[in-house]
Design an enzyme around this catalytic site. Structure first.
Site, PDB file in Angstrom:
ATOM      1  N   GLU A   1       0.818  -1.204   0.000  1.00 45.55           N
ATOM      2  CA  GLU A   1       0.000   0.000   0.000  1.00 45.55           C
ATOM      3  C   GLU A   1       0.860   1.266   0.000  1.00 45.55           C
ATOM      4  O   GLU A   1       0.527   2.250  -0.654  1.00 45.55           O
ATOM      5  CB  GLU A   1      -0.962  -0.003   1.188  1.00 45.55           C
ATOM      6  CG  GLU A   1      -2.084  -1.026   1.068  1.00 45.55           C
ATOM      7  CD  GLU A   1      -2.938  -0.823  -0.170  1.00 45.55           C
ATOM      8  OE1 GLU A   1      -3.045   0.323  -0.646  1.00 45.55           O
ATOM      9  OE2 GLU A   1      -3.484  -1.810  -0.669  1.00 45.55           O
TER      10      GLU A   1
ATOM     11  N   TYR B   1      -6.584   6.480   4.044  1.00 38.24           N
ATOM     12  CA  TYR B   1      -6.661   5.439   3.024  1.00 38.24           C
ATOM     13  C   TYR B   1      -5.877   4.193   3.432  1.00 38.24           C
ATOM     14  O   TYR B   1      -6.387   3.073   3.371  1.00 38.24           O
ATOM     15  CB  TYR B   1      -6.147   5.951   1.670  1.00 38.24           C
ATOM     16  CG  TYR B   1      -5.873   4.790   0.740  1.00 38.24           C
ATOM     17  CD1 TYR B   1      -6.928   4.166   0.072  1.00 38.24           C
ATOM     18  CD2 TYR B   1      -4.597   4.262   0.595  1.00 38.24           C
ATOM     19  CE1 TYR B   1      -6.713   3.058  -0.717  1.00 38.24           C
ATOM     20  CE2 TYR B   1      -4.370   3.161  -0.192  1.00 38.24           C
ATOM     21  CZ  TYR B   1      -5.425   2.559  -0.853  1.00 38.24           C
ATOM     22  OH  TYR B   1      -5.200   1.449  -1.621  1.00 38.24           O
TER      23      TYR B   1
ATOM     24  N   ASP C   1      -9.343   4.736  -3.101  1.00 36.00           N
ATOM     25  CA  ASP C   1      -8.210   5.217  -3.879  1.00 36.00           C
ATOM     26  C   ASP C   1      -8.736   5.845  -5.164  1.00 36.00           C
ATOM     27  O   ASP C   1      -9.956   5.930  -5.384  1.00 36.00           O
ATOM     28  CB  ASP C   1      -7.201   4.097  -4.149  1.00 36.00           C
ATOM     29  CG  ASP C   1      -7.621   3.176  -5.291  1.00 36.00           C
ATOM     30  OD1 ASP C   1      -8.827   3.106  -5.624  1.00 36.00           O
ATOM     31  OD2 ASP C   1      -6.729   2.527  -5.868  1.00 36.00           O
TER      32      ASP C   1
END
Length: 301
Positions: A46, A129, A147
């Site tokens: 990520e 996020y 995203d």
């Protein structure tokens, strides 16, 4: 800007099954999706995938996990080694943030990536996020993972606009939460599936609407695929920018075993004012450490 339309349980259900079924067939076999990746592998991916395509991330990710299979392994190294291993992925401050997160995980959580969303969010370098993505993809929890790809899918399928706003809005967050399936495992699958749909089918420039599993439900298609009429979309430039100069300076330092003199850095860019500004920025960001003798190195602390 047009307000987000209200969603109903029926609207959500019409989208869930087709997208999740499509994902079951078309999902890419990516290393961070395999069970052996574990929460740490998910977290590393990520960080690396932010603003960077999968094709560039894959080799660096594999090398990173081979060298640092656990957060404590990375935390035991100087932060400069994280910057060195980051290579040319771009936005190298992510490497420092990932190192800081690994150090916090080693210190606060016994070396294990926490499953609690609030504890994830409290880690250095972890924002809204990333916390939601790790909780969802690593632990199967129910979170809205927004995203760029997911936001584009929702903008087209539900809102009827070609592109989402330049920055994530409160309305988008409400919509994403309204669209979440109730069951945690299904919600986690939905998060991954919508992200993959945006990456492979509902792309920014040339969406493959004929291949889209929810084309029949897409508000943007139903409206005749209207062109974007909002604020200009931000483009990404690189050549001649401070980002390019920073990258060239860091490349010299990454390849050096010992601290490098000023002359070695001066040789990478012809314009002295921009070069000095870029170097000062790297020092201010903690990516480069100046020494008393005028040489420079990647940070040790």
């Amino acid at each position: 800007m047009t307000a987000m339309p209200a969603t109903t349980p029926q609207t959500s259900t019409l989208l869930h099954a087709p997208v999740i079924d499509w994902f079951s067939v078309h999902a890419r076999d990516l290393p961070w999706r395999r069970p052996e990746a574990g929460p740490w592998g998910v977290m590393v991916s990520e960080f690396m995938l932010q603003q960077t395509p999968v094709s560039r991330v894959l080799p660096v990710y594999e090398q990173w996990l081979a060298r640092w299979p656990r957060p404590a392994d990375l935390a035991a190294e100087p932060p400069g080694e994280a910057v060195r291993a980051w290579g040319r992925l771009g936005y190298p401050r992510r490497a420092l943030r990932l190192h800081a997160a690994a150090s916090a995980i080693a210190e606060r959580h016994g070396g294990e990536v926490p499953s609690d969303h609030a504890k994830l969010l409290a880690l250095p370098g972890v924002g809204e996020y990333t916390a939601a993505a790790v909780a969802s993809f690593a632990y199967g929890q129910r979170h809205a993972v927004l995203d760029t790809n997911v936001r584009r899918v929702f903008a087209r399928a539900v809102t009827g606009t070609q592109y989402p706003p330049n920055a994530t809005t409160a309305a988008e967050r409400r919509l994403a939460r309204a669209l979440l399936p109730e069951e945690e495992p299904v919600a986690a699958r939905w998060a991954a599936a919508t992200m993959e749909l945006g990456a492979l089918v509902c792309t920014a420039r040339t969406p493959s609407c004929d291949s889209c599993p929810i084309a029949a439900e897409c508000a943007w298609l139903a409206a005749g695929s209207p062109a974007h009429d909002g604020p200009p979309r931000r483009g990404q430039t690189y050549a001649g920018t401070d980002r390019q100069v920073r990258g060239k300076l860091l490349a010299v330092l990454r390849e050096a075993i010992v601290p490098v003199p000023q002359a070695a850095l001066d040789a990478v860019w012809h314009e002295p004012v921009q070069r000095a500004r870029a170097l000062d920025g790297l020092v201010a960001d903690g990516l480069v450490e100046p020494l008393a003798d005028g040489r420079y190195r990647l940070p040790l602390t």
